[in-house]
Each structure stands twice: as C-alpha cells, then as structure tokens.
Design a protein around this motif. Structure first.
Motif, mmCIF file in Angstrom:
data_model
loop_
_atom_site.group_PDB
_atom_site.id
_atom_site.type_symbol
_atom_site.label_atom_id
_atom_site.label_comp_id
_atom_site.label_asym_id
_atom_site.label_seq_id
_atom_site.Cartn_x
_atom_site.Cartn_y
_atom_site.Cartn_z
ATOM 1 N N GLU A 194 0.830 -1.207 0.000
ATOM 2 C CA GLU A 194 0.000 0.000 0.000
ATOM 3 C C GLU A 194 0.867 1.261 0.000
ATOM 4 O O GLU A 194 0.622 2.205 -0.755
ATOM 5 C CB GLU A 194 -0.929 0.013 1.208
ATOM 6 C CG GLU A 194 -1.833 1.237 1.232
ATOM 7 C CD GLU A 194 -2.757 1.283 2.430
ATOM 8 O OE1 GLU A 194 -3.812 1.949 2.311
ATOM 9 O OE2 GLU A 194 -2.448 0.702 3.486
ATOM 10 N N ALA A 195 1.891 1.288 0.832
ATOM 11 C CA ALA A 195 2.732 2.485 0.975
ATOM 12 C C ALA A 195 3.521 2.804 -0.291
ATOM 13 O O ALA A 195 3.756 3.973 -0.593
ATOM 14 C CB ALA A 195 3.686 2.310 2.154
ATOM 15 N N VAL A 233 5.595 2.903 -6.842
ATOM 16 C CA VAL A 233 6.996 2.543 -7.055
ATOM 17 C C VAL A 233 7.114 1.049 -7.352
ATOM 18 O O VAL A 233 7.896 0.644 -8.211
ATOM 19 C CB VAL A 233 7.849 2.945 -5.839
ATOM 20 C CG1 VAL A 233 9.295 2.528 -6.021
ATOM 21 C CG2 VAL A 233 7.755 4.446 -5.594
ATOM 22 N N LEU A 234 6.320 0.219 -6.680
ATOM 23 C CA LEU A 234 6.351 -1.217 -6.947
ATOM 24 C C LEU A 234 5.885 -1.538 -8.365
ATOM 25 O O LEU A 234 6.477 -2.388 -9.039
ATOM 26 C CB LEU A 234 5.502 -1.973 -5.922
ATOM 27 C CG LEU A 234 6.110 -2.078 -4.534
ATOM 28 C CD1 LEU A 234 5.090 -2.592 -3.530
ATOM 29 C CD2 LEU A 234 7.336 -2.971 -4.548
ATOM 30 N N ILE A 235 4.848 -0.863 -8.815
ATOM 31 C CA ILE A 235 4.383 -1.072 -10.188
ATOM 32 C C ILE A 235 5.508 -0.729 -11.155
ATOM 33 O O ILE A 235 5.775 -1.461 -12.114
ATOM 34 C CB ILE A 235 3.110 -0.238 -10.473
ATOM 35 C CG1 ILE A 235 1.925 -0.799 -9.686
ATOM 36 C CG2 ILE A 235 2.801 -0.197 -11.974
ATOM 37 C CD1 ILE A 235 0.702 0.090 -9.678
ATOM 38 N N ALA A 245 -2.209 -8.737 -2.085
ATOM 39 C CA ALA A 245 -1.943 -7.329 -1.766
ATOM 40 C C ALA A 245 -1.942 -6.475 -3.029
ATOM 41 O O ALA A 245 -2.525 -5.386 -3.058
ATOM 42 C CB ALA A 245 -0.618 -7.197 -1.023
ATOM 43 N N GLU A 246 -1.298 -6.962 -4.070
ATOM 44 C CA GLU A 246 -1.244 -6.198 -5.326
ATOM 45 C C GLU A 246 -2.617 -6.096 -5.964
ATOM 46 O O GLU A 246 -2.991 -5.043 -6.489
ATOM 47 C CB GLU A 246 -0.250 -6.859 -6.282
ATOM 48 C CG GLU A 246 1.173 -6.728 -5.789
ATOM 49 C CD GLU A 246 2.131 -7.733 -6.416
ATOM 50 O OE1 GLU A 246 1.738 -8.470 -7.358
ATOM 51 O OE2 GLU A 246 3.290 -7.786 -5.950
#
Length: 194
Positions: free
Chosen positions: A96-97, A101-103, A163-164
């Motif tokens: 979530e945070a 950036v993860l994408i 989560a994603e």
C-alpha cells in the motif's frame, strides 16, 4: 563500498523512491534526485548510469525494507502462524505504501532485466521463510513431507498477489475489506499447510 559510499547510495535510492512515488519516473529528473539526496550530479553517475538503472536497486531496497520489518515483528513470534500473519500484514502495508513505485519496479525489471534478477533479490527472503517453515514442520505445526522451497515461493506469491490485487486495482467499489482479504489469505495458506 565503504560506509560513506553506502550512505550516498542509500540517499540516492531513498530520494529516488520519494520523488518517483510523487511524480512518476518520466517526470523525475536526475537533478530532482540529486537535489533531494544532497549530492552532486556527478556522484549519481558513480552509482547509476541512468534513471532506469535505479529500478533494480529500488526493488532491492523495498524488498529489504519488507524483510527487515517482517524479521523485526517475528523476532519473538512463538509460532509459524504468528510469523505468517506478520508476513501478510507487512506485505500489505509495504504494498500500500509503495504501490506506484512497486508497479514501476515490476514493469521496469520485467522490461530491462531478466527474471533471474528478481530471484536474486528475493533469495534471502525465501531462505529465511523456508527456514521458518522447516522449524514449523519440526514442531508439528505444519504437515510433514512438503517441498519447502517451492511452497515458500507459492506462499509469497499468494500473499503478494492478494496485496497487489487490492492496491494496484482501480476498483473503488471493493466487495471485501482489507482485513477480510488478509484473513482469507491466512486461512487459505493455513489450510494448505495443515
């Protein structure tokens, strides 16, 4: 790297994460990054050849943060099931945070680097979690005779996919709460291992 070099490297990564999360990769300049990191522009190029070269380092940094938080919370967990719950909770928190950036990391690593890079980044996490699973088997918390290495990868994938799916989706009309999804993931994994 010596400690001074490590500090500059860390500052570049952290500044990059902050700026990219706020502006996106395309709108982020190296000047933005070095200004936020408090270093000279030439120093950036001692560590990275381009903005795109940051992507694997950012991914590794975020995974290390995830791993550090998990190991901190599970230091005195008592059981594999408490450890599993902590892994789920922290994975959801970090996803979530840092979702933007993860994408970027996923797309960047998929485009610029091989799958082997992901595996090398994840290896310490997998090894730690596999050790925890083996301890649970020895204690009788988990069924015997399961292949721990492949099961750990599946467990991590299930947690991350949940989560994603929750945080990467644009679905504003979610049918289930975050807590319900986390509970469902926990129950699914526990049933598979007992």
């Amino acid at each position: 790297m010596n400690s001074k070099q490590e500090e500059k490297y860390r500052r570049i990564i952290e500044a990059s994460i902050e700026i990219i999360a706020a502006k996106g990769l395309d709108k982020t300049s190296i000047s933005d990054i070095v200004k936020r990191a408090g270093i000279a522009q030439g120093t950036f190029y001692l560590y990275f050849s381009s903005k795109n070269a940051l992507i694997p380092a950012i991914a590794e940094h975020l995974l290390q943060q995830l791993f550090d938080k998990i190991t901190e919370r599970t230091r005195v967990s008592g059981s594999f099931w408490n450890t599993l719950q902590s892994v789920i909770d922290v994975t959801f928190e970090v996803t979530e945070a840092y979702k933007e950036v993860l994408i970027l990391c996923y797309s960047g690593l998929a485009f610029y680097h091989s799958f082997e890079k992901w595996e090398s980044i994840y290896l310490p996490y997998y090894e730690w979690f596999e050790f925890e699973l083996k301890k649970a088997i020895e204690k009788g918390e988990v069924i015997k005779d399961i292949p721990t290495e492949t099961n750990i990868r599946m467990i991590v994938n299930v947690i991350e996919q949940a989560a994603e799916g929750l945080y990467f989706s644009n679905d504003k009309e979610r049918k289930y709460s975050t807590e319900q999804i986390k509970k469902d993931v926990y129950v699914f994994i526990k049933r598979a291992l007992t």
